[in-house]
Design a protein around this motif. Sequence first.
Motif, PDB file in Angstrom:
ATOM      1  N   VAL A 195       0.850  -1.192   0.000  1.00 52.69           N
ATOM      2  CA  VAL A 195       0.000   0.000   0.000  1.00 52.69           C
ATOM      3  C   VAL A 195       0.882   1.236   0.000  1.00 52.69           C
ATOM      4  O   VAL A 195       2.099   1.143   0.135  1.00 52.69           O
ATOM      5  CB  VAL A 195      -0.933   0.043   1.225  1.00 52.69           C
ATOM      6  CG1 VAL A 195      -1.922  -1.107   1.189  1.00 52.69           C
ATOM      7  CG2 VAL A 195      -0.122  -0.005   2.512  1.00 52.69           C
ATOM      8  N   TYR A 196       0.240   2.397  -0.141  1.00 48.44           N
ATOM      9  CA  TYR A 196       1.006   3.630  -0.153  1.00 48.44           C
ATOM     10  C   TYR A 196       0.369   4.616   0.806  1.00 48.44           C
ATOM     11  O   TYR A 196      -0.845   4.693   0.896  1.00 48.44           O
ATOM     12  CB  TYR A 196       1.016   4.226  -1.552  1.00 48.44           C
ATOM     13  CG  TYR A 196       1.721   5.552  -1.636  1.00 48.44           C
ATOM     14  CD1 TYR A 196       3.083   5.636  -1.392  1.00 48.44           C
ATOM     15  CD2 TYR A 196       1.022   6.711  -1.921  1.00 48.44           C
ATOM     16  CE1 TYR A 196       3.742   6.841  -1.444  1.00 48.44           C
ATOM     17  CE2 TYR A 196       1.677   7.929  -1.982  1.00 48.44           C
ATOM     18  CZ  TYR A 196       3.036   7.990  -1.747  1.00 48.44           C
ATOM     19  OH  TYR A 196       3.676   9.194  -1.800  1.00 48.44           O
ATOM     20  N   PHE A 197       1.166   5.346   1.523  1.00 44.03           N
ATOM     21  CA  PHE A 197       0.595   6.336   2.399  1.00 44.03           C
ATOM     22  C   PHE A 197       0.782   7.722   1.813  1.00 44.03           C
ATOM     23  O   PHE A 197      -0.003   8.174   1.014  1.00 44.03           O
ATOM     24  CB  PHE A 197       1.137   6.177   3.814  1.00 44.03           C
ATOM     25  CG  PHE A 197       0.759   4.853   4.376  1.00 44.03           C
ATOM     26  CD1 PHE A 197      -0.537   4.617   4.810  1.00 44.03           C
ATOM     27  CD2 PHE A 197       1.663   3.799   4.412  1.00 44.03           C
ATOM     28  CE1 PHE A 197      -0.931   3.374   5.285  1.00 44.03           C
ATOM     29  CE2 PHE A 197       1.287   2.555   4.890  1.00 44.03           C
ATOM     30  CZ  PHE A 197      -0.008   2.340   5.329  1.00 44.03           C
ATOM     31  N   ASP A 198       1.837   8.383   2.111  1.00 43.82           N
ATOM     32  CA  ASP A 198       2.036   9.692   1.483  1.00 43.82           C
ATOM     33  C   ASP A 198       3.506  10.059   1.440  1.00 43.82           C
ATOM     34  O   ASP A 198       4.374   9.246   1.753  1.00 43.82           O
ATOM     35  CB  ASP A 198       1.175  10.766   2.134  1.00 43.82           C
ATOM     36  CG  ASP A 198       1.617  11.064   3.548  1.00 43.82           C
ATOM     37  OD1 ASP A 198       2.726  10.659   3.924  1.00 43.82           O
ATOM     38  OD2 ASP A 198       0.856  11.704   4.278  1.00 43.82           O
ATOM     39  N   LYS A 217      -2.832  21.192   4.404  1.00 42.27           N
ATOM     40  CA  LYS A 217      -3.036  19.747   4.387  1.00 42.27           C
ATOM     41  C   LYS A 217      -3.236  19.249   5.805  1.00 42.27           C
ATOM     42  O   LYS A 217      -2.467  19.583   6.701  1.00 42.27           O
ATOM     43  CB  LYS A 217      -1.805  19.065   3.769  1.00 42.27           C
ATOM     44  CG  LYS A 217      -1.909  17.543   3.708  1.00 42.27           C
ATOM     45  CD  LYS A 217      -0.713  16.913   3.008  1.00 42.27           C
ATOM     46  CE  LYS A 217      -0.799  15.391   3.053  1.00 42.27           C
ATOM     47  NZ  LYS A 217       0.389  14.760   2.442  1.00 42.27           N
ATOM     48  N   ASN A 218      -4.265  18.465   5.995  1.00 44.33           N
ATOM     49  CA  ASN A 218      -4.477  17.785   7.262  1.00 44.33           C
ATOM     50  C   ASN A 218      -4.017  16.348   7.059  1.00 44.33           C
ATOM     51  O   ASN A 218      -4.724  15.536   6.468  1.00 44.33           O
ATOM     52  CB  ASN A 218      -5.972  17.842   7.630  1.00 44.33           C
ATOM     53  CG  ASN A 218      -6.272  17.176   8.969  1.00 44.33           C
ATOM     54  OD1 ASN A 218      -5.643  16.174   9.328  1.00 44.33           O
ATOM     55  ND2 ASN A 218      -7.222  17.720   9.699  1.00 44.33           N
ATOM     56  N   ARG A 219      -2.824  16.046   7.554  1.00 44.87           N
ATOM     57  CA  ARG A 219      -2.248  14.719   7.293  1.00 44.87           C
ATOM     58  C   ARG A 219      -3.073  13.592   7.901  1.00 44.87           C
ATOM     59  O   ARG A 219      -3.250  12.539   7.293  1.00 44.87           O
ATOM     60  CB  ARG A 219      -0.817  14.637   7.827  1.00 44.87           C
ATOM     61  CG  ARG A 219       0.186  15.435   7.005  1.00 44.87           C
ATOM     62  CD  ARG A 219       1.600  15.310   7.582  1.00 44.87           C
ATOM     63  NE  ARG A 219       1.995  13.932   7.720  1.00 44.87           N
ATOM     64  CZ  ARG A 219       2.470  13.189   6.727  1.00 44.87           C
ATOM     65  NH1 ARG A 219       2.598  13.701   5.530  1.00 44.87           N
ATOM     66  NH2 ARG A 219       2.809  11.938   6.946  1.00 44.87           N
ATOM     67  N   GLY A 220      -3.570  13.816   9.080  1.00 46.36           N
ATOM     68  CA  GLY A 220      -4.338  12.774   9.760  1.00 46.36           C
ATOM     69  C   GLY A 220      -5.587  12.402   8.977  1.00 46.36           C
ATOM     70  O   GLY A 220      -5.927  11.238   8.839  1.00 46.36           O
ATOM     71  N   LYS A 221      -6.287  13.430   8.473  1.00 43.65           N
ATOM     72  CA  LYS A 221      -7.536  13.186   7.745  1.00 43.65           C
ATOM     73  C   LYS A 221      -7.300  13.011   6.253  1.00 43.65           C
ATOM     74  O   LYS A 221      -8.244  12.845   5.484  1.00 43.65           O
ATOM     75  CB  LYS A 221      -8.518  14.332   8.011  1.00 43.65           C
ATOM     76  CG  LYS A 221      -8.949  14.416   9.469  1.00 43.65           C
ATOM     77  CD  LYS A 221     -10.109  15.396   9.652  1.00 43.65           C
ATOM     78  CE  LYS A 221     -10.626  15.343  11.102  1.00 43.65           C
ATOM     79  NZ  LYS A 221     -11.513  16.479  11.410  1.00 43.65           N
ATOM     80  N   LYS A 222      -6.062  13.085   5.818  1.00 43.71           N
ATOM     81  CA  LYS A 222      -5.711  12.898   4.410  1.00 43.71           C
ATOM     82  C   LYS A 222      -6.533  13.789   3.480  1.00 43.71           C
ATOM     83  O   LYS A 222      -7.120  13.320   2.498  1.00 43.71           O
ATOM     84  CB  LYS A 222      -5.896  11.421   4.004  1.00 43.71           C
ATOM     85  CG  LYS A 222      -4.966  10.477   4.749  1.00 43.71           C
ATOM     86  CD  LYS A 222      -4.924   9.113   4.081  1.00 43.71           C
ATOM     87  CE  LYS A 222      -3.856   8.232   4.723  1.00 43.71           C
ATOM     88  NZ  LYS A 222      -3.510   7.096   3.912  1.00 43.71           N
ATOM     89  N   ARG A 223      -6.591  15.067   3.815  1.00 46.81           N
ATOM     90  CA  ARG A 223      -7.338  15.992   2.968  1.00 46.81           C
ATOM     91  C   ARG A 223      -6.847  17.414   3.179  1.00 46.81           C
ATOM     92  O   ARG A 223      -6.140  17.709   4.161  1.00 46.81           O
ATOM     93  CB  ARG A 223      -8.821  15.914   3.300  1.00 46.81           C
ATOM     94  CG  ARG A 223      -9.144  16.392   4.689  1.00 46.81           C
ATOM     95  CD  ARG A 223     -10.616  16.187   5.006  1.00 46.81           C
ATOM     96  NE  ARG A 223     -10.987  17.015   6.151  1.00 46.81           N
ATOM     97  CZ  ARG A 223     -12.115  16.903   6.819  1.00 46.81           C
ATOM     98  NH1 ARG A 223     -13.003  16.006   6.451  1.00 46.81           N
ATOM     99  NH2 ARG A 223     -12.378  17.693   7.842  1.00 46.81           N
ATOM    100  N   PHE A 224      -7.230  18.291   2.277  1.00 42.03           N
ATOM    101  CA  PHE A 224      -6.945  19.710   2.435  1.00 42.03           C
ATOM    102  C   PHE A 224      -8.141  20.389   3.082  1.00 42.03           C
ATOM    103  O   PHE A 224      -9.295  20.040   2.830  1.00 42.03           O
ATOM    104  CB  PHE A 224      -6.620  20.352   1.080  1.00 42.03           C
ATOM    105  CG  PHE A 224      -5.172  20.178   0.705  1.00 42.03           C
ATOM    106  CD1 PHE A 224      -4.667  18.922   0.390  1.00 42.03           C
ATOM    107  CD2 PHE A 224      -4.288  21.262   0.692  1.00 42.03           C
ATOM    108  CE1 PHE A 224      -3.315  18.740   0.073  1.00 42.03           C
ATOM    109  CE2 PHE A 224      -2.942  21.098   0.375  1.00 42.03           C
ATOM    110  CZ  PHE A 224      -2.461  19.834   0.061  1.00 42.03           C
ATOM    111  N   GLU A 225      -7.818  21.371   3.918  1.00 38.28           N
ATOM    112  CA  GLU A 225      -8.856  22.093   4.642  1.00 38.28           C
ATOM    113  C   GLU A 225      -8.584  23.588   4.551  1.00 38.28           C
ATOM    114  O   GLU A 225      -7.476  24.005   4.254  1.00 38.28           O
ATOM    115  CB  GLU A 225      -8.802  21.728   6.129  1.00 38.28           C
ATOM    116  CG  GLU A 225      -9.059  20.301   6.443  1.00 38.28           C
ATOM    117  CD  GLU A 225      -8.838  19.991   7.919  1.00 38.28           C
ATOM    118  OE1 GLU A 225      -9.338  18.951   8.354  1.00 38.28           O
ATOM    119  OE2 GLU A 225      -8.160  20.806   8.607  1.00 38.28           O
ATOM    120  N   LYS A 226      -9.594  24.361   4.909  1.00 39.16           N
ATOM    121  CA  LYS A 226      -9.425  25.805   4.957  1.00 39.16           C
ATOM    122  C   LYS A 226      -8.780  26.163   6.297  1.00 39.16           C
ATOM    123  O   LYS A 226      -9.209  25.674   7.346  1.00 39.16           O
ATOM    124  CB  LYS A 226     -10.791  26.487   4.836  1.00 39.16           C
ATOM    125  CG  LYS A 226     -10.693  27.958   4.507  1.00 39.16           C
ATOM    126  CD  LYS A 226     -12.047  28.529   4.128  1.00 39.16           C
ATOM    127  CE  LYS A 226     -11.906  30.026   3.850  1.00 39.16           C
ATOM    128  NZ  LYS A 226     -13.208  30.620   3.475  1.00 39.16           N
TER     129      LYS A 226
END
Lengths: 162, 162, 162, 162
Positions: B15-18, D151-160
């Motif tokens: 798998v891949y994380f980041d 980037k929110n690494r924990g949630k694997k997404r970008f946020e405002k």
Amino acid sequence: MKIKIFTTGGTIDKVYFDDLSQYEVGKPRVREILETAKANITYTITEICRKDSIHLTDEDRAQIREKVAAEKSPLILITHGTDSMSLTAKALEGVSDDKVIVLTGAMNPYLFKQSDAPFNVGCALGALQSSEPGVYIAMSGRIFKASEARKNRGKKRFEKVE
Amino acid sequence: MKIKIFTTGGTIDKVYFDDLSQYEVGKPRVREILETAKANITYTITEICRKDSIHLTDEDRAQIREKVAAEKSPLILITHGTDSMSLTAKALEGVSDDKVIVLTGAMNPYLFKQSDAPFNVGCALGALQSSEPGVYIAMSGRIFKASEARKNRGKKRFEKVE
Amino acid sequence: MKIKIFTTGGTIDKVYFDDLSQYEVGKPRVREILETAKANITYTITEICRKDSIHLTDEDRAQIREKVAAEKSPLILITHGTDSMSLTAKALEGVSDDKVIVLTGAMNPYLFKQSDAPFNVGCALGALQSSEPGVYIAMSGRIFKASEARKNRGKKRFEKVE
Amino acid sequence: MKIKIFTTGGTIDKVYFDDLSQYEVGKPRVREILETAKANITYTITEICRKDSIHLTDEDRAQIREKVAAEKSPLILITHGTDSMSLTAKALEGVSDDKVIVLTGAMNPYLFKQSDAPFNVGCALGALQSSEPGVYIAMSGRIFKASEARKNRGKKRFEKVE
């Protein structure tokens, strides 16, 4: 070891055009499947026809049998539509005493994300190299003798005839 | 017919994380492969370990052999990393007189669009159902005896040892 | 920011059954697309109909316009078949002075490996958040005003009307 | 309308070799994404670098800014790793009064079945054609101003940024 592949059409090779078109049988995909899998085997592919297997006639089956009989390689893989795969398998019985013949195809077109095509072609190849001479169907992860397989349309799988 | 599947890790399950993580061995994917292919077979899966096969130790191989020896089903599929698959296959030779044991894996992770994983697992299943008892490797579209296969890293495929 | 998504069918949602069936419009796939993309947006989806867009009638278009007019969110995404997408876009012109309305769809079904669906939905979302009120079509990587887009069937793409 | 695309590396372009290798940044995939989507746009692609964005230096960012400043097209798309995308976006602020500059990338490599890459590139293109001059980030289905995304690494997404 050289494998002969005959293609006849079926769901495995179905393509899509657009809203005004219908879903049609396109070019054989077995080469793409073998190349993506980086298969280290020697093979040639001959296209016999490009049909939904519900439209295969007795003449078509006679032609398939003729091609198989005339083929020199003892390892023969046939890609085929699922609806009449069992019929063609039975029509091939007794065609040769020393050839291994395996039919396969797909319930979902190769072009789909979730196609069973690469798995099925792999399964057919595994059986082709390991079986006694005879006619087999490789579908749903199983290897059936020609006379023992039937498609269960409701469950979308092949089963053993009881 | 009931098939026993043992998983040990390897590229098939990568798998891949980041950007800040590394590529790691994740959960076994063989179940997803069988479900996507709508395989009509009975099987159970046991995870033995979750390792790059370059990191498998003699103890790991002893444990795999033990599990295989203790297993009641005569049909055993093992998913494994490619780098030491041949070593494990050889370590399994002679473990049983009546079991068919097939090892397989992938050169590209199952999660990739272009993975060889479904094809390889299909190939292994085809051989499993068609072979005499023994230990085999199903990779690159071929069925090798345990002692006859080696990975060619440069060509990214398995070949027959000359 | 809350986005309202209406679905009407079309190629984007096409599914396949088997040799005896036809290719049909299935459930909306836009949710899967947004979930796979891990979109961090708030949205609700309402299915208006499930049709090939060549079969959309004036009544269907009147109903779509009604739903859009009644909707409170100022950001509206509509998934739609490609053949009459331009017609529906024109039928929506003037429906509101303060809403951004973007229509999109796909030339290849979402279920295909090579679908343009995720790209197109992304493109529509990008335009939705960046545009002045009005009616737009997001297809072939471009943002067209409602009256400026037409499908070129031969080239399988949307173009600007000259 | 002609679009200039600069590539810098990042997860979107990650490839995998095998058990003995690491996951590395490969060639830019944005062309494949646009071709698969059959995008009807005119563009040229220039590769600036091929790095994990955690390894981008101040010199790299200065070079990116220089390339953007020197570019004649007013529509600029940049593919970039996610970890320092916000940093590069901020470094580009004020580079031009009449260019629209959109950065995008992916949380999962393009080569993965479940990649967000095509969706993100589509989203970036939609914003590129619809936005006022400025620097933007298109990630997680949203269009952020350069200074507003993290980037929110924990949630694997970008946020405002609040």
